[in-house]
Design an enzyme around this catalytic site. Structure first.
Site, PDB file in Angstrom:
ATOM      1  N   GLY A  99       0.830  -1.108   0.158  1.00 58.95           N
ATOM      2  CA  GLY A  99      -0.177  -0.062  -0.045  1.00 58.95           C
ATOM      3  C   GLY A  99       0.673   1.162  -0.075  1.00 58.95           C
ATOM      4  O   GLY A  99       2.075   1.208  -0.306  1.00 58.95           O
ATOM      5  N   HIS A 113       4.343   1.947  -7.922  1.00 58.56           N
ATOM      6  CA  HIS A 113       3.503   0.527  -7.833  1.00 58.56           C
ATOM      7  C   HIS A 113       2.492   0.850  -9.119  1.00 58.56           C
ATOM      8  O   HIS A 113       2.189  -0.262  -9.853  1.00 58.56           O
ATOM      9  CB  HIS A 113       2.639   0.862  -6.627  1.00 58.56           C
ATOM     10  CG  HIS A 113       3.148   0.652  -5.167  1.00 58.56           C
ATOM     11  ND1 HIS A 113       3.223   1.793  -4.561  1.00 58.56           N
ATOM     12  CD2 HIS A 113       3.484  -0.534  -4.670  1.00 58.56           C
ATOM     13  CE1 HIS A 113       4.278   1.517  -3.419  1.00 58.56           C
ATOM     14  NE2 HIS A 113       4.135  -0.014  -3.424  1.00 58.56           N
TER      15      HIS A 113
END
Ligand code: AMP
Length: 287
Positions: A34, A40
């Site tokens: 996260g 990402h």
């Protein structure tokens, strides 16, 4: 832009994936902790391009942190992550709890011997055992065709590839390039720990790596000389001192063994503690 379906239970994700597979859909998987950033997102975009279904997991994995590391203060901006996943076209966001992943009687660990003890493994002895175990658990739940990893964590990428080979997993492991800020700092969820001064000083990491690559491409073959060069640059500012360096290494891209003389290909990697952050970065060199 549609929101991904958030799934918290391992049994539920398996059911959904099995249903997708029964319709001949391919599954691309991006495991993360996260605090999603463009690094990402680059993995998610590639997964989107190459698969019918994209699954992202967000799990801050306690077993890869040693006591005293940043597990409890690791950023967890779930809402923002959810938005980013929506924008990126993620189909399923797998978001299990620590209790589900590690029930009280949990006792099975997977360790890639050798590779896990080198480089970062010397300073974080339980880290890769935690990473490999959780990634294998996630693989069993998500059953991806392709899983995407960033070369920002170069050692992790090599270790996961080895685990997949050793355990005959039918999953393609893809390594993706490092995404950087405009000024060169490798994007990382941990950059948030840096003060302004520390962040400025952190630019020396990539600068030193680029200089070293250039020197190697011009003919420098001695890794010790390369490491001395890197240190000169790293220590040229007021913040980074000798004691802050965990390691600087020049190694073979597949075996992670440090090289005695630089031949066709190598990776230069470093781990440096700057304030509250432990920063890692690397550069691949081909002559
Ligand atoms: P993390 O959330 O830090 O566990 O990272 C999840 C995945 O994103 C890992 O495969 C990382 O290597 C990858 N990743 C993190 N930062 C970057 C970056 N700057 N560029 C490319 N990939 C990254």
């Amino acid at each position: 832009m549609s929101r991904p379906v958030v799934i918290k239970h391992p049994r539920r994700i398996r059911r959904i994936i099995l249903s997708c597979k029964s319709k001949q859909k391919t599954i691309g998987f991006v495991p993360t902790m996260g605090a999603l950033h463009e690094g990402h997102l680059s993995l998610i975009e590639r997964a989107r391009d190459e698969n019918d279904i994209v699954v992202v997991s967000i799990f801050v994995n306690p077993s890869q942190f040693a006591p005293g590391e940043d597990y409890s203060r690791y950023p967890r901006p779930f809402r923002k992550d959810m938005e980013r996943c929506s924008e990126a076209g993620v189909d399923y966001l797998f978001y299990p709890s620590a209790r589900q992943m590690y029930p009280e009687d949990y006792s099975t660990w997977v360790d890639v011997k050798g590779l896990s003890q080198l480089l970062c493994g010397k300073f974080r002895p339980v880290h890769f055992r935690g990473v490999v175990t959780v990634v294998l658990k996630l693989f069993h739940m998500v059953m991806p065709d392709i899983a995407y990893f960033g070369k920002k964590d170069y050692q992790q990428f090599v270790i996961i590839k080895k685990m997949a080979k050793d355990l005959n997993l039918n999953i393609t492991i893809k390594g993706m390039p490092i995404i950087r800020e405009k000024d060169g700092l490798a994007k990382s969820s941990r950059n948030q720990y840096l003060t302004e001064n520390q962040r400025r000083e952190s630019l020396l990491l990539y600068r030193s790596l680029k200089e070293a690559r250039q020197a190697i491409q011009k003919g420098l073959k001695d890794p010790q000389k390369v490491i001395r060069m890197l240190k000169r640059t790293l220590f040229s500012g007021p913040v980074i001192k000798h004691k802050d360096i965990d390691y600087i290494a020049v190694f073979h891209p597949d075996t992670l063994e440090e090289v005695k003389t630089i031949k066709k290909k190598c990776v230069i990697a470093l781990a440096v503690r700057v304030g509250k952050a432990r920063l890692i970065d690397n550069i691949e060199v081909t002559i």
